[in-house]
Design a protein around this motif. Structure first.
Motif, short mmCIF file in Angstrom:
data_model
loop_
_atom_site.label_atom_id
_atom_site.label_comp_id
_atom_site.label_asym_id
_atom_site.label_seq_id
_atom_site.Cartn_x
_atom_site.Cartn_y
_atom_site.Cartn_z
N LEU A 233 0.81 -1.22 0.00
CA LEU A 233 0.00 0.00 0.00
C LEU A 233 0.85 1.28 0.00
CD1 LEU A 233 -3.00 -1.07 2.26
CD2 LEU A 233 -3.06 -0.52 -0.17
N PRO A 234 1.94 1.36 0.76
CA PRO A 234 2.80 2.56 0.65
C PRO A 234 3.39 2.73 -0.75
CG PRO A 234 3.32 1.34 2.65
CD PRO A 234 2.42 0.47 1.82
N TRP A 235 3.69 1.63 -1.43
CA TRP A 235 4.25 1.71 -2.78
C TRP A 235 3.18 2.16 -3.77
CZ3 TRP A 235 6.67 -3.89 -2.57
CH2 TRP A 235 7.58 -3.94 -1.50
N ILE A 236 1.94 1.73 -3.53
CA ILE A 236 0.84 2.18 -4.36
C ILE A 236 0.65 3.70 -4.22
CG2 ILE A 236 -1.70 2.10 -4.54
CD1 ILE A 236 -1.48 -0.94 -4.02
N SER A 339 3.62 -20.97 -16.27
CA SER A 339 2.46 -20.63 -17.10
C SER A 339 2.60 -19.29 -17.81
CB SER A 339 1.20 -20.61 -16.24
OG SER A 339 1.32 -19.67 -15.18
N ALA A 340 3.64 -18.52 -17.46
CA ALA A 340 3.82 -17.16 -17.99
C ALA A 340 2.54 -16.35 -17.81
CB ALA A 340 4.23 -17.20 -19.47
N SER A 341 2.01 -16.38 -16.58
CA SER A 341 0.71 -15.77 -16.31
C SER A 341 0.80 -14.49 -15.49
CB SER A 341 -0.19 -16.77 -15.57
OG SER A 341 0.44 -17.19 -14.36
N GLY A 342 2.03 -14.01 -15.24
CA GLY A 342 2.14 -12.79 -14.44
C GLY A 342 3.57 -12.33 -14.29
N LEU A 343 3.74 -11.32 -13.45
CA LEU A 343 5.06 -10.77 -13.14
C LEU A 343 5.36 -10.96 -11.66
CD1 LEU A 343 4.91 -7.40 -15.16
CD2 LEU A 343 5.76 -9.64 -15.92
N LEU A 344 6.64 -11.12 -11.36
CA LEU A 344 7.10 -11.34 -9.99
C LEU A 344 7.97 -10.18 -9.53
CD1 LEU A 344 8.06 -15.05 -10.60
CD2 LEU A 344 6.18 -14.34 -9.12
N TYR A 345 7.99 -9.96 -8.22
CA TYR A 345 8.82 -8.89 -7.69
C TYR A 345 9.38 -9.28 -6.32
CZ TYR A 345 4.97 -7.73 -4.51
OH TYR A 345 4.00 -7.79 -3.54
N PHE A 351 8.28 -3.90 -7.87
CA PHE A 351 6.81 -3.83 -7.80
C PHE A 351 6.30 -2.64 -8.61
CE2 PHE A 351 2.99 -2.01 -5.87
CZ PHE A 351 2.13 -3.10 -5.86
N LYS A 352 6.89 -1.47 -8.37
CA LYS A 352 6.44 -0.26 -9.05
C LYS A 352 6.63 -0.37 -10.57
CE LYS A 352 7.59 3.69 -7.14
NZ LYS A 352 8.41 4.70 -6.45
N GLN A 353 7.75 -0.93 -10.97
CA GLN A 353 8.01 -1.10 -12.40
C GLN A 353 6.99 -2.06 -13.03
OE1 GLN A 353 12.02 -2.30 -13.34
NE2 GLN A 353 11.51 -2.86 -15.45
N ALA A 354 6.67 -3.13 -12.31
CA ALA A 354 5.71 -4.11 -12.83
C ALA A 354 4.32 -3.52 -12.94
CB ALA A 354 5.69 -5.35 -11.93
N VAL A 355 3.90 -2.75 -11.94
CA VAL A 355 2.59 -2.11 -11.99
C VAL A 355 2.51 -1.17 -13.18
CG1 VAL A 355 1.04 -0.48 -10.84
CG2 VAL A 355 2.11 -2.31 -9.52
#
Length: 396
Positions: A233-236, A339-345, A351-355
């Motif tokens: 939440l602080p990163w958001i 599955s190549a179904s998402g991004l990891l952090y 996290f910020k880069q992925a969002v």
């Protein structure tokens, strides 16, 4: 077979247990359930016997608080399990969670029915209880003494004839730590949603209390520090301050210990206009919510508990063709990468880069979401969530 299922909750909202029972019934087994009654009104189940142990919730919570060092809780369950086995002339007992293993074994002995015991592990309990705020903070840590469960774990596992675990990685972890466990007695049953139920939910156009024109991050589940949602939440907030435009939807009850901190985030002057919090929603509404969101969050703190299995929310995101943004907990990392179904952090910057990447690329979201649904359908086709049924095929 006549199978008795024991679970120390109210059963009605335990979707994992209900799905297992439906699958067992489809195999022709007769099921009886023993669970709690916290003095409420419960629905009836036409094809299922449900017996309830009536007890005030506060009394139950006190017994759990004392259960590491005192046997009151085990004695309560042992008594009722003994009667349950004899009354229904059970052929097998299926008990949920590590801490009920001893009570179940003694209940079998006292019933004088020599029946097999299956222990269904919903989590790595020693790691889990050592992460619960109610067990590790203040005076409670001296009463609960959660660290003792690391030493009790092996003894409790010995009571079971068969184990059910959440993932292959947890199975490997257990067999490495406890050489007495035989691999062929441990069955993997991941937290995959009840596909038939979700399809039925989609036949009704449920109206949901959310809508936004912005790309939306979604978190579905208990709101608690241990679940990692407080970490992001602080990163958001930082992303919003930097000008990234998106909304955040959170659905789920808040742990009592984390309510004030979570409320401070909801009231934050930057976040308050870009966050929607819904304390609870029936799972039947989930497919409708999934159609309105863009990214599924799985921000679990990386530890032995969260390494033990994939939370059902990841499979729910995959069902809705939603790309996943997750931490590198062992089992969920394995699922997402395969599955190549998402991004990891691992870090705030990742996290910020992925969002930012997911928000700005609709095509990437679509690709990852489609990959997730494809993987989930393959798991169903391979009957990955039905392996545990072999326990009772072999016993029959």
């Amino acid at each position: 077979m006549k199978i008795g299922v024991v679970v120390d909750n109210e059963f009605d909202h335990d979707h994992r247990v209900q799905k297992e029972i439906r699958l067992l019934q489809q195999e022709g087994h007769s099921i009886s359930v023993l669970c709690f009654d916290f003095k409420k009104t419960y629905k009836t189940y036409p094809n299922l016997i449900v017996e309830r142990v009536r007890i005030p919730r506060k009394v139950r919570d006190l017994l759990v608080l004392l259960s590491t060092n005192f046997n009151f809780y085990e004695a309560l369950w042992q008594k009722h399990i003994t009667t349950f086995i004899s009354k229904h002339k059970l052929d097998a007992l299926h008990v949920h969670d590590l801490y009920l293993a001893k009570a179940a074994s003694k209940g079998i002995q006292h019933s004088q029915h020599d029946i097999p015991l299956t222990l269904d592990l919903h989590e790595n309990y020693p790691a889990a209880i050592n992460s619960y705020e109610w067990a590790i903070k203040g005076w409670r840590k001296y009463v609960v003494q959660p660290q003792k469960w690391y030493h009790k774990e092996g003894d409790y596992l010995k009571y079971a004839d068969h184990l059910i675990v959440l993932s292959d990685s947890f199975k490997q972890d257990l067999t490495q730590r406890f050489p007495f466990l035989e691999s062929n007695t441990i069955y993997v049953h991941p937290n995959m949603p009840d596909f038939e139920s979700y399809q039925a939910f989609e036949k009704t156009d449920y109206a949901v209390a959310f809508d936004s024109d912005l790309p939306t991050l979604f978190y579905f589940g208990v709101v608690a520090k241990r679940r990692g949602i407080m970490d992001v939440l602080p990163w958001i907030i930082e992303l919003l301050e930097e000008g990234t435009q998106f909304h955040t939807l959170i659905i789920g009850p808040t742990d009592k210990a984390d309510k004030s901190r979570f409320q401070s985030f909801i009231d934050h002057p930057v976040l308050k206009d870009y966050i929607t919090y819904i304390p609870w929603a029936d799972v039947k509404y989930l497919p409708a919510y999934l159609k309105k969101i863009s990214i599924g969050l799985a921000p679990f703190q990386v530890n032995a508990q969260h390494d033990s299995g994939v939370a059902n929310k990841l499979f729910q995101y995959m069902y809705g063709e939603i790309p996943i943004l997750a931490t590198k907990c062992k089992a969920q990392q394995q699922l997402i990468e395969s599955s190549a179904s998402g991004l990891l952090y691992s870090t705030k910057e990742e996290f910020k880069q992925a969002v930012h990447e997911l928000i700005t690329s609709k095509s990437l979201r679509a690709e990852l979401g489609a990959n997730g649904k494809k993987k989930l359908l393959a798991l169903y086709e391979n009957k990955t969530d039905r392996q545990f049924l072999n326990i009772y095929k072999e016993l029959n």
